[in-house]
Design an enzyme around this catalytic site. Structure first.
Site, mmCIF file in Angstrom:
data_model
loop_
_atom_site.group_PDB
_atom_site.id
_atom_site.type_symbol
_atom_site.label_atom_id
_atom_site.label_comp_id
_atom_site.label_asym_id
_atom_site.label_seq_id
_atom_site.Cartn_x
_atom_site.Cartn_y
_atom_site.Cartn_z
ATOM 1 N N PRO A 125 0.939 -1.051 0.051
ATOM 2 C CA PRO A 125 -0.007 0.233 -0.038
ATOM 3 C C PRO A 125 0.654 1.449 -0.106
ATOM 4 C CG PRO A 125 -0.355 -1.187 2.014
ATOM 5 C CD PRO A 125 0.545 -2.028 1.265
ATOM 6 N N GLU A 152 3.831 -6.734 8.435
ATOM 7 C CA GLU A 152 4.068 -5.342 8.214
ATOM 8 C C GLU A 152 4.820 -4.818 7.166
ATOM 9 O OE1 GLU A 152 2.036 -3.407 10.511
ATOM 10 O OE2 GLU A 152 1.455 -5.525 10.813
ATOM 11 N N ARG A 194 -4.364 -9.544 -19.952
ATOM 12 C CA ARG A 194 -5.440 -9.395 -20.830
ATOM 13 C C ARG A 194 -4.901 -8.623 -22.212
ATOM 14 N NH1 ARG A 194 -7.799 -4.753 -20.305
ATOM 15 N NH2 ARG A 194 -9.777 -5.221 -21.662
ATOM 16 N N ASP A 209 -11.226 0.403 -23.865
ATOM 17 C CA ASP A 209 -11.169 -0.018 -22.341
ATOM 18 C C ASP A 209 -11.311 1.775 -21.812
ATOM 19 O OD1 ASP A 209 -10.516 -2.565 -22.570
ATOM 20 O OD2 ASP A 209 -8.592 -2.324 -22.289
HETATM 21 CL CL1 6GU Z 1 -0.309 -3.678 -3.626
HETATM 22 N N1 6GU Z 1 -0.575 -4.692 -1.133
HETATM 23 C C1 6GU Z 1 -1.050 -4.720 -0.042
HETATM 24 N N2 6GU Z 1 -0.722 -5.482 1.032
HETATM 25 N N3 6GU Z 1 -2.191 -3.890 0.501
HETATM 26 C C2 6GU Z 1 -2.511 -2.974 -0.482
HETATM 27 C C3 6GU Z 1 -2.096 -3.017 -1.762
HETATM 28 C C4 6GU Z 1 -1.031 -3.867 -2.069
HETATM 29 N N4 6GU Z 1 -2.448 -1.953 -2.548
HETATM 30 C C5 6GU Z 1 -3.526 -1.581 -1.850
HETATM 31 N N5 6GU Z 1 -3.528 -2.123 -0.560
#
Ligand code: 6GU
Length: 280
Positions: A125, A152, A194, A209
């Protein structure tokens, strides 16, 4: 024919099972795609097969260990890693799809680092947002490795060191937190695969798209013409292709303005577009 090799390193190999299904399974059968899933615990050195430890500086959760990840990524980069090969035998594999057509070839690789190095994608994230433009670029790759962190995260030195053997990207699939990177890998892999020529074949289906022209796609309709008192917009029966195209463009513009107005800041708009949006 081009080929894409995907390798995924994870402590939950079973999470990657959906890679075998539908579109990706078909790409595997066609020989366009091959996928290896590798259990990180195979590189653990102690009797308990531990892959994580407490964070320096304190705080909650656990951090994944560099001495486990380092050799795992070395072996996967070299193609010497043990790990299951995903195969598929699905009933649909020899059945032509409605969208089967010859595709188009990709262009040049990303600039910057040595383009011969494999691409390492680290879902987190805290990464840069994954976009359709990334999917378009990465669909031209030969070898993509995904490193799935849990807890973590992974000791940051793993990412720094991997840059010696990979082009490394830390990527996020959105502003929310998942338990680990596995589901993000499914999302990213599907978006990439895809777009490989021959997988979804029909070139128009990519050009139209959502996001490809910086706009969201407008609504679609099929038979019957009237359903539960709701009628398909009259213009779609006009037989006037220019008029239909203009209407679709207007719908895309209005929908984008309503739900994702910030996308209009970078979309290419002409005078007719601005008029529809009331932005003259
Ligand atoms: Cl790519 N990984 C994780 N663990 N949490 C996320 C993410 C990725 N993207 C948004 N939240």
């Amino acid at each position: 024919m081009r080929h894409l090799r995907l390798d995924v390193v994870t402590i939950f190999p079973e999470y990657l099972e959906p890679l075998r299904h539908a579109l990706l399974g078909k790409a595997i059968e066609q020989g366009i795609l091959s996928v290896g899933v590798h259990d990180l615990r195979g590189w653990a050195t102690d009797v308990h097969k531990s892959v994580d430890d407490t964070p320096y500086g304190g705080g909650p959760g656990m951090v994944m260990k560099p001495e486990v990840w380092g050799p795992a990524l070395d072996d996967v980069a070299a193609g010497t890693a043990p790990g299951q090969e995903l195969t598929t035998s699905l009933p649909h594999v020899d059945k032509p799809r409605h969208d089967d057509l010859a595709g188009v070839d990709g262009g040049a690789a990303e600039s910057g680092e040595d383009p011969d190095l494999p691409l390492l994608l680290v879902p987190t994230p805290a990464g840069t947002p994954f976009t359709q433009a990334d999917a378009q670029e990465w669909a031209k790759e030969e070898h993509i490795v995904f490193a799935c962190g849990r807890y973590e995260g992974i000791d940051q030195r793993v990412v720094a060191d991997a840059a010696n053997r990979y082009r490394v990207r830390e990527v996020s699939i959105g502003d929310y937190v998942l338990i680990g990177g596995e589901v993000a890998v499914l999302v990213i892999a599907e978006a990439i695969v895809r777009l490989i020529p021959g997988v979804l074949g029909n070139r128009r289906s990519h050009e139209e798209d959502s996001f490809s022209d910086g706009l969201l796609e407008g609504p679609s309709y099929t038979k019957p013409r009237s359903w539960r008192g709701l009628d398909v917009p009259e213009v779609l029966f006009s037989g006037n292709h220019a008029k239909v195209d203009r209407w679709r463009r207007d719908q895309a513009l209005l929908r984008t303005q309503a739900v994702r107005p910030e996308l209009l800041d970078t979309a290419v708009l002409d005078a007719a577009d601005r008029k529809v949006l009331g932005r003259e």
